[in-house]
Design a protein around this motif. Structure first.
Motif, PDB file in Angstrom:
ATOM      1  N   THR A 105      42.820  40.122  33.443  1.00  0.00           N
ATOM      2  CA  THR A 105      43.051  39.172  32.353  1.00  0.00           C
ATOM      3  C   THR A 105      43.104  37.744  32.872  1.00  0.00           C
ATOM      4  O   THR A 105      42.542  36.820  32.263  1.00  0.00           O
ATOM      5  CB  THR A 105      44.365  39.512  31.616  1.00  0.00           C
ATOM      6  N   LEU A 139      46.272  36.074  24.114  1.00  0.00           N
ATOM      7  CA  LEU A 139      47.126  36.360  25.268  1.00  0.00           C
ATOM      8  C   LEU A 139      48.565  36.670  24.864  1.00  0.00           C
ATOM      9  O   LEU A 139      49.201  37.560  25.431  1.00  0.00           O
ATOM     10  CB  LEU A 139      47.116  35.173  26.231  1.00  0.00           C
ATOM     11  N   LYS A 143      49.218  41.094  23.098  1.00  0.00           N
ATOM     12  CA  LYS A 143      49.806  41.886  24.170  1.00  0.00           C
ATOM     13  C   LYS A 143      50.697  42.985  23.604  1.00  0.00           C
ATOM     14  O   LYS A 143      50.664  44.137  24.039  1.00  0.00           O
ATOM     15  CB  LYS A 143      50.614  40.976  25.113  1.00  0.00           C
TER      16      LYS A 143
END
Length: 234
Positions: A105, A139, A143
């Motif tokens: 990531t 992000l 998650k």
């Protein structure tokens, strides 16, 4: 391109890179706040170099029309080199550690920050800001969604001390198959107990455990085997 436009684009590159880099820094990733800012600013500077080169080439041709067939300016060449070069920087953040891969990531964020930096340098403000907000939402917000709804499992290491190896591997394989646990690696170690002069046998299992199964449950189930002395989570 005026000087204040250069400042605006550099400041926007710092803000965009810092926004995404802050999230990575907060997660204690290999590339964090400053790294993402530098990548974004560097990409923006590269884009502006391209624009200056095109402007200078255009002015030169206007003053000397004869050079129109000789001078060429490729607006995409430097940007392509940035995207390719950042790939090597992203690869440096990917860590392969005993069956698990970390840093993918972060590598992706470095690459996308470079792309956004190119857009900032070229003056595509709406595209740059929209992309930065979208990346930050992915992000931060997704998650939790990924953790809750996408079952990827977790890597667990078990150090197992046993009496007799015969049949032990087969019993563990049967149990792991029933529990939908995947065996990633097995290491058998034999140490000599200096006090009792009895061979002390142990093995190290690296397994991929589903999220709906706790590691403590696996330890309890394995300990029910008479051939096993002790199980420790490493």
């Amino acid at each position: 391109m005026n000087w204040y436009e250069v400042l605006i684009r550099l400041i926007l590159a710092v803000v965009v890179g810092g926004l995404i880099g802050y999230e990575r820094e907060f997660k204690n990733r290999p590339a964090g706040f400053r790294t993402h800012i530098l990548v974004c600013v560097g990409a923006a500077v590269t884009s502006m170099i391209q624009l200056y080169a095109i402007q200078d080439t255009t002015n030169m041709i206007l003053h000397n029309p004869v050079l129109s067939s000789a001078l060429k300016a490729d607006i995409g060449r430097l940007g392509a080199q940035v995207i390719t070069g950042v790939g090597f920087l992203g690869a440096g953040t990917i860590i392969h550690e005993k069956g698990s891969i970390k840093g993918l990531t972060t590598a992706a964020t470095i690459w996308v920050v470079a792309c956004i930096g190119l857009a900032v340098g070229l003056g595509y403000y709406f595209l740059s800001v929209s992309a930065a907000v979208g990346v930050y939402i992915v992000l931060v917000s997704l998650k939790g969604f990924e953790t809750k709804f996408i079952d990827r499992g977790k890597i667990v290491k078990l150090e197992i001390q046993y009496k007799n190896k015969t049949g032990l591997v087969k019993k563990l394989e049967d149990y792991f198959d029933e529990s939908n646990v995947k065996i990633k690696n097995i290491e058998f170690l034999i140490d000599e107990d200096e006090d009792e002069q009895v061979p002390h046998k142990s093995c190290l299992y690296t397994i991929l455990v589903p999220r709906n199964l706790a590691a403590s449950e696996i330890v309890q189930e394995i300990c029910c085997n008479d051939e096993i002395i002790k199980v420790t989570l490493v």
